[in-house]
Write a protein that holds these residues in place. Structure first.
Motif, PDB file in Angstrom:
ATOM      1  N   ILE A  34       0.837  -1.190   0.061  1.00  0.00           N
ATOM      2  CA  ILE A  34       0.010  -0.100   0.030  1.00  0.00           C
ATOM      3  C   ILE A  34       0.796   1.359   0.066  1.00  0.00           C
ATOM      4  O   ILE A  34       1.811   1.348   0.681  1.00  0.00           O
ATOM      5  N   GLY A  35       0.524   2.266  -1.017  1.00  0.00           N
ATOM      6  CA  GLY A  35       1.526   3.474  -1.055  1.00  0.00           C
ATOM      7  C   GLY A  35       2.719   2.834  -1.734  1.00  0.00           C
ATOM      8  O   GLY A  35       3.844   3.651  -1.245  1.00  0.00           O
ATOM      9  N   GLY A  36       2.884   1.842  -2.428  1.00  0.00           N
ATOM     10  CA  GLY A  36       4.192   1.192  -3.229  1.00  0.00           C
ATOM     11  C   GLY A  36       4.715   2.190  -4.106  1.00  0.00           C
ATOM     12  O   GLY A  36       5.899   1.921  -4.445  1.00  0.00           O
ATOM     13  N   GLY A  37       4.245   3.180  -4.617  1.00  0.00           N
ATOM     14  CA  GLY A  37       4.884   4.286  -5.351  1.00  0.00           C
ATOM     15  C   GLY A  37       5.318   3.470  -6.559  1.00  0.00           C
ATOM     16  O   GLY A  37       4.506   2.831  -7.327  1.00  0.00           O
ATOM     17  N   ASP A  56      -1.935   2.497  -4.891  1.00  0.00           N
ATOM     18  CA  ASP A  56      -1.362   3.848  -4.812  1.00  0.00           C
ATOM     19  C   ASP A  56      -2.151   4.929  -5.308  1.00  0.00           C
ATOM     20  O   ASP A  56      -2.798   4.623  -6.407  1.00  0.00           O
ATOM     21  N   PRO A  57      -2.359   6.262  -4.798  1.00  0.00           N
ATOM     22  CA  PRO A  57      -3.154   7.291  -5.470  1.00  0.00           C
ATOM     23  C   PRO A  57      -2.670   7.700  -6.553  1.00  0.00           C
ATOM     24  O   PRO A  57      -3.278   8.550  -7.419  1.00  0.00           O
ATOM     25  N   ASP A  82      -6.104   4.453  -2.233  1.00  0.00           N
ATOM     26  CA  ASP A  82      -5.471   4.777  -1.088  1.00  0.00           C
ATOM     27  C   ASP A  82      -6.025   3.869   0.034  1.00  0.00           C
ATOM     28  O   ASP A  82      -6.751   3.297   0.034  1.00  0.00           O
ATOM     29  N   LEU A  83      -5.419   4.374   1.395  1.00  0.00           N
ATOM     30  CA  LEU A  83      -5.721   3.668   2.500  1.00  0.00           C
ATOM     31  C   LEU A  83      -7.157   3.842   2.841  1.00  0.00           C
ATOM     32  O   LEU A  83      -7.619   2.769   3.290  1.00  0.00           O
ATOM     33  N   HIS A 101       5.183   1.182   3.500  1.00  0.00           N
ATOM     34  CA  HIS A 101       6.456   1.955   4.037  1.00  0.00           C
ATOM     35  C   HIS A 101       6.382   3.230   3.483  1.00  0.00           C
ATOM     36  O   HIS A 101       6.070   3.465   2.262  1.00  0.00           O
ATOM     37  N   GLY A 102       6.621   4.096   4.365  1.00  0.00           N
ATOM     38  CA  GLY A 102       6.754   5.856   3.987  1.00  0.00           C
ATOM     39  C   GLY A 102       5.212   6.152   3.780  1.00  0.00           C
ATOM     40  O   GLY A 102       5.259   7.134   3.039  1.00  0.00           O
ATOM     41  N   VAL A 103       4.317   5.677   4.167  1.00  0.00           N
ATOM     42  CA  VAL A 103       2.960   6.089   4.013  1.00  0.00           C
ATOM     43  C   VAL A 103       2.226   6.651   5.265  1.00  0.00           C
ATOM     44  O   VAL A 103       1.415   7.796   5.202  1.00  0.00           O
ATOM     45  N   VAL A 106       2.073  10.436   5.844  1.00  0.00           N
ATOM     46  CA  VAL A 106       1.201  11.502   5.083  1.00  0.00           C
ATOM     47  C   VAL A 106      -0.443  11.027   5.243  1.00  0.00           C
ATOM     48  O   VAL A 106      -0.977  12.070   4.786  1.00  0.00           O
ATOM     49  N   VAL A 107      -0.675  10.294   6.181  1.00  0.00           N
ATOM     50  CA  VAL A 107      -1.995   9.976   6.131  1.00  0.00           C
ATOM     51  C   VAL A 107      -2.699  10.894   7.536  1.00  0.00           C
ATOM     52  O   VAL A 107      -1.981  11.058   8.349  1.00  0.00           O
TER      53      VAL A 107
HETATM   54  C1  LIG Z   1       7.208   8.346   0.256  1.00  0.00           C
HETATM   55  S1  LIG Z   1       6.362   7.480  -0.858  1.00  0.00           S
HETATM   56  C2  LIG Z   1       6.806   5.828  -0.513  1.00  0.00           C
HETATM   57  C3  LIG Z   1       6.803   4.898  -1.558  1.00  0.00           C
HETATM   58  C4  LIG Z   1       7.341   3.522  -1.409  1.00  0.00           C
HETATM   59  N1  LIG Z   1       6.377   2.742  -0.308  1.00  0.00           N
HETATM   60  C5  LIG Z   1       8.751   3.472  -0.707  1.00  0.00           C
HETATM   61  O1  LIG Z   1       8.739   3.178   0.462  1.00  0.00           O
HETATM   62  O2  LIG Z   1       9.431   4.140  -1.716  1.00  0.00           O
HETATM   63  C6  LIG Z   1       4.833   7.494  -0.243  1.00  0.00           C
HETATM   64  C7  LIG Z   1       3.771   6.902  -1.228  1.00  0.00           C
HETATM   65  O3  LIG Z   1       2.379   7.010  -0.475  1.00  0.00           O
HETATM   66  C8  LIG Z   1       1.515   7.150  -1.459  1.00  0.00           C
HETATM   67  N2  LIG Z   1       0.186   7.865  -0.842  1.00  0.00           N
HETATM   68  C9  LIG Z   1       0.037   9.127  -0.376  1.00  0.00           C
HETATM   69  N3  LIG Z   1      -1.045   9.249   0.530  1.00  0.00           N
HETATM   70  C10 LIG Z   1      -1.522   7.807   0.714  1.00  0.00           C
HETATM   71  C11 LIG Z   1      -2.701   7.372   1.196  1.00  0.00           C
HETATM   72  N4  LIG Z   1      -3.507   8.064   1.754  1.00  0.00           N
HETATM   73  N5  LIG Z   1      -2.815   5.936   1.020  1.00  0.00           N
HETATM   74  C12 LIG Z   1      -1.878   5.250   0.403  1.00  0.00           C
HETATM   75  N6  LIG Z   1      -0.930   5.676  -0.319  1.00  0.00           N
HETATM   76  C13 LIG Z   1      -0.825   7.000  -0.261  1.00  0.00           C
HETATM   77  C14 LIG Z   1       2.029   8.202  -2.517  1.00  0.00           C
HETATM   78  O4  LIG Z   1       1.480   8.498  -3.541  1.00  0.00           O
HETATM   79  C15 LIG Z   1       3.545   7.762  -2.660  1.00  0.00           C
HETATM   80  O5  LIG Z   1       3.823   6.873  -3.465  1.00  0.00           O
END
Ligand SMILES: C[S@@+](CC[C@H](N)C(=O)[O-])C[C@H]1O[C@@H](n2cnc3c(N)ncnc32)[C@H](O)[C@@H]1O
Length: 241
Positions: A34-37, A56-57, A82-83, A101-103, A106-107
């Motif tokens: 989830i949020g795999g970019g 991913d959004p 998205d989530l 990872h890394g999500v 921003v939520v």
């Molecule tokens: C910092 S990147 C991390 C990408 C990848 N997971 C990594 O570790 O390299 C954050 C990702 O979260 C996605 N994102 C942003 N808001 C989100 C949400 N509400 N739910 C799921 N994904 C989201 C973004 O589009 C982006 O691809």
């Protein structure tokens, strides 16, 4: 986290991959990122034979994921969402392994996000959570002379701090409380990037041989609790009972 990473990139991803390898080393499993970019991690996991879905959004990220998967001849499914919409996109109890990872940075509501992930992971399945760690960020801001920002970061903030700075950060206690609160059982929390972000880039660029001992050092401190507050990121592995 692509396998071809070198230098600082490989030092940054080494600890996370080492932890994750214990989870994805066997068999073909349903993995959700989830949020795999753009799919750096998803493609690496898919190359091991797992059925990987990235949600991913960002349509641009999903297009880049598609290109990357084709370049590596790995099948990874990309789906927009998205989530907040995750249960509609993939359904409950649909994954053996969920990567997030890394999500959480921003939520709006990390507790709600974790509750959603707990519904997506099958009983016995695994959650891999990678988040930014707050104490190290405070030190980094102070060392750069940004004392006001460091002061502001002492306490938890939302995804956007009052100063406009973006990105929520968690401490070990906050992260484990979130996972436990959603019903996960925490197995490990590793310190990630304790030294790598402090090392001048020129050192790793000009001395390729410096990366291997740096990775070894990162691996050596990853499991030592005293280094958790110094880590740029925390990597939590948990399972759903
Ligand atoms: C910092 S990147 C991390 C990408 C990848 N997971 C990594 O570790 O390299 C954050 C990702 O979260 C996605 N994102 C942003 N808001 C989100 C949400 N509400 N739910 C799921 N994904 C989201 C973004 O589009 C982006 O691809």
């Amino acid at each position: 986290m692509a396998s071809e990473q070198t230098g600082r990139g490989s030092a940054r991803s080494a600890v996370v991959w080492a932890g994750l390898e214990t989870v994805v080393q066997d068999g073909a499993r349903d993995v959700l990122d989830i949020g795999g970019g753009t799919g750096g991690l998803a493609v690496r996991v898919g190359a091991l034979g797992h059925r990987v879905t990235v949600v991913d959004p960002s349509p641009d990220a999903l297009a880049a994921l598609d290109r990357r998967a084709r370049e590596h001849d790995v099948a990874v499914t990309g789906r927009q969402g998205d989530l907040s919409s995750l249960l509609d996109v993939v359904g409950p109890d649909s994954a053996d392994v969920v990567l997030c990872h890394g999500v959480l940075e921003v939520v709006d509501d990390p507790a709600a996000a974790l509750a959603t992930l707990a519904r997506v992971v099958r009983p016995g399945g695994v959650l891999s959570l990678l988040v930014a760690q707050r104490h190290a960020a405070v030190i980094a801001r102070a060392m750069a002379g940004h004392f006001q920002q460091a002061l502001e970061m002492l306490e938890p903030t939302g995804p956007v701090a009052p100063s406009g700075r973006t990105g929520r950060r968690h401490t070990y206690d906050e992260l484990t409380a979130l996972a436990n609160g959603a019903g996960f059982v925490v197995d490990t929390v590793h310190a990630v990037r304790v030294f790598t972000d402090l090392v001048p880039g020129s050192l790793l660029d000009l001395e390729p041989g410096a990366t291997a001992p740096l990775v070894e050092l990162e691996q050596a401190v990853a499991t030592r609790p005293e280094y958790l507050p110094l880590a740029t990121q925390l990597h939590l592995l948990a399972h759903r009972p």
